[in-house]
Scaffold this active site. Structure first.
Site, PDB file in Angstrom:
ATOM      1  CD  GLU A   1      74.089  64.856  52.370  1.00  0.00           C
ATOM      2  OE1 GLU A   1      73.946  63.724  52.916  1.00  0.00           O
ATOM      3  OE2 GLU A   1      73.198  65.404  51.704  1.00  0.00           O
TER       4      GLU A   1
ATOM      5  CD  GLU B   1      72.590  61.780  48.922  1.00  0.00           C
ATOM      6  OE1 GLU B   1      73.578  61.401  49.599  1.00  0.00           O
ATOM      7  OE2 GLU B   1      71.416  61.614  49.306  1.00  0.00           O
TER       8      GLU B   1
END
Length: 608
Positions: free
Chosen positions: A260, A182
């Site tokens: 995710e 991320e």
């Protein structure tokens, strides 16, 4: 001659087109908008589960439950701070045996997605980065700082050695490997990203590289590479369509995957326990599978941030995460299926491949209740004090060569005074005492820094500071250090001359317990006998703040703010016969009993 030519032609035709052997299909590949496994289309149905959050004895049980719910892949981070607790000293043993974890997954019929970091976020202390990285005050993590890149490259190389034989091209389960984590939510430094990617190549990672970011265009631009597969992260439910529309705007012609899918959420001390709707989450899984979209459920099983390993968030205010990483997902903290397990199983079942059948759930593991355990012995925290480091001003925890636990700062008071004591930049929770007299506490969450004090000459002023978890997300990580980071003043005048004592609490063998009560902060000890062992939840209601140790294992933090009023104690930490429990208590709490429950107590928190 004619007969000979006829025979040769017959042999060539029998051998088929090209007598050379046809190339074998890759064990995992991308073809246009599809994943292929051994040349056949494959939808990744993955669940996240982390080996340090689940005792090794339970790994296989949890993986069997993954398969029983319909998952075909396990996803896990790799935890740098645990594997390299000191520079150059690596540990891949016991509950940290990464290779054994991945081999077990393969034995249970699961592919593996590996996320080695070096940064992993995951509500874990410092996002998985070791505290020793920031011993030098100007170190900048997750940047092209050459010191960070050099340390990260050494770590990645060591991980590469552990998992080399477990990559798909050598018959292992690892089919995908994430580059960083991320990063689009943190920065846009392409030089840094390229350096981490190259370090992974140099470390021998060969499985399919990919990135994982939020679906915003800025996040995708910041975190991805032009030639690597991007995946998107988002919350369970109706966000699916919007997230993949954003991914489609960013890049077309690739396999779509949710890196995710947030099936639940984590908790902060003092706030309500998070829950989400099983039905809504399962509908999102159906939506993806109807469109041939792959996903990774974050989490499938959360587990526990044992010891000092909970992280913290920063949204303009410091917010430490709880020891419990229940996450309100498919398995609870003790590994029991929840309503979400059955809702998601029902959503997955219609999309199983032809002939694929879900295995049965393994037999449930025992949970036990433990009658009230009374604490009758205590020991002063001061018994653990060793030789201090003396300095004019308080030193940060990292400057003392310490990563976790507590630091005691001691100053000899030269003048009697009644003034305001200001402790600038407490990281993160401080108990202030003069001698045995408690003056008060300071909490970083509440931005507290001042106390009215009445100090006497000739006595010592003690400030006991706890690291309640390093920030694991946001640029605030760059300035994250622990202990006292600023000056300590009394009536506006800086107090100089401090003895700094490290208290990592990694060894409690120096404690000498005696009957009776010792003024907090202190350790309290009790013993109890068990005929049969099983998982249990230790009830800490009525206690104040501190740590709990069972048979030498640090279960984690207790804090009377909620929402976590119990601590999970796995059966593997207990033994038939005599057991020992030690509680560090920082507050003058009246409770001196603990009992074991079969279910956790996750309250709504106190909102502080």
């Amino acid at each position: 001659m004619k007969r000979l030519l006829t025979l040769l032609c017959t042999l060539v035709l029998a051998a088929g087109p090209g007598s050379a052997k046809a190339p074998k299909a890759a064990p995992f590949a991308i073809q246009g908008e599809r994943f292929l496994v051994d040349g056949k289309p494959f939808i990744v149905r993955s669940g996240e589960m982390h080996y340090p959050r689940v005792p090794r004895a339970f790994w296989r049980d949890r993986m069997k439950k993954m398969r029983a719910m319909g998952l075909n892949t396990l996803c896990t981070y790799v935890f740098w701070n645990l594997h390299e607790p000191e520079p150059g000293r690596f540990d891949f043993s016991g509950d940290l045996d990464l290779a054994a974890y991945l081999r077990t997954a393969q034995e249970e019929g699961l592919k593996v997605i590996l996320r080695p970091g070096p940064y992993i976020c995951t509500e874990w202390e410092f996002g998985g980065l070791p505290g020793w990285l920031v011993k030098e005050a100007d170190m900048k993590v997750r940047t092209a700082d050459p010191r960070f890149l050099a340390a990260a490259a050494k770590y990645l190389k060591r991980v590469g050695q552990e998992v080399d034989a477990l990559q798909a091209d050598r018959g292992g389960p690892i089919v995908m490997v994430q580059v960083e984590n991320e990063y689009g939510s943190f920065g846009k430094d392409m030089a840094y990203k390229q350096a981490i990617r190259q370090a992974m190549v140099d470390a021998g990672f060969r499985a399919q590289f990919y990135t994982s970011d939020g679906p915003g265009q800025d996040m995708l631009a910041g975190g991805t590479f032009p030639d690597l597969l991007p995946t998107v992260n988002f919350g369970a439910g109706p966000e699916c369509a919007e997230a993949f529309a954003e991914l489609d705007k960013f890049r077309k012609g690739i396999p779509k995957m949710c890196g995710e899918y947030w099936a639940g959420w984590f908790d902060h001390y003092g706030k309500a326990h998070h829950t989400t709707d099983p039905k809504e989450g399962a509908e999102g899984v159906t939506w993806m599978l109807q469109r041939g979209i792959s996903f990774n459920l974050y989490m499938f099983h959360g587990g526990t941030n044992f010891g000092f390993m909970n992280g913290a968030n920063w949204t303009g205010r410091y917010a430490p995460d709880t020891t419990s990483y229940d996450y309100d997902v498919m398995l609870d903290e003790a590994g029991r299926p929840t309503p979400k397990f059955f809702a998601y199983r029902e959503a997955i079942q219609p999309f199983l491949a032809k002939g694929e059948k879900l295995p049965e759930l393994p037999a449930p593991q025992p949970l036990i209740e433990i009658p009230a355990i009374r604490f009758t012995e205590s020991a002063a925290l001061s018994q653990l004090l060793k030789a201090p480091v003396h300095a004019e001003a308080p030193l940060a925890m990292e400057a003392l060569g310490q990563s976790y636990g507590y630091v005691l700062y001691r100053h000899a008071v030269s003048e009697t005074s009644r003034e305001v004591l200001e402790v600038k930049d407490v990281r993160d929770y401080a108990v202030v005492l003069q001698g045995a007299r408690r003056i008060g506490s300071l909490d970083r969450r509440l931005r507290q820094s001042c106390l009215d004090v009445d100090v006497k000459a000739g006595e010592t002023l003690d400030i006991l500071v706890e690291n309640t978890g390093r920030i694991n997300f946001d640029k605030a990580m760059l300035e994250e250090r622990k202990g006292i980071l600023g000056a300590v003043t009394l009536g506006g005048k800086a107090l100089k001359g401090w003895d700094c004592y490290s208290l990592p609490l990694s060894d409690l063998s120096g404690l000498r317990f005696q009957a009776g009560e010792v003024t907090a902060p202190a350790f309290h000890r009790a013993t109890f006998d068990l005929t049969n062992v099983g998982d249990t939840f230790l009830d800490l209601r009525g206690w104040g703040k501190g740590q709990v140790f069972v048979n030498g294992r640090n279960l984690g933090r207790h804090w009377n703010l909620g929402p976590m009023d119990t601590l999970y104690c796995p059966a593997t930490y207990l033994q038939a016969g005599r057991n020992e429990v030690i509680v560090l208590e920082l507050e003058p709490a009246s409770q001196r009993e603990i009992r074991g429950l079969k279910n956790p107590v996750l309250s709504q928190g106190l909102g502080r």
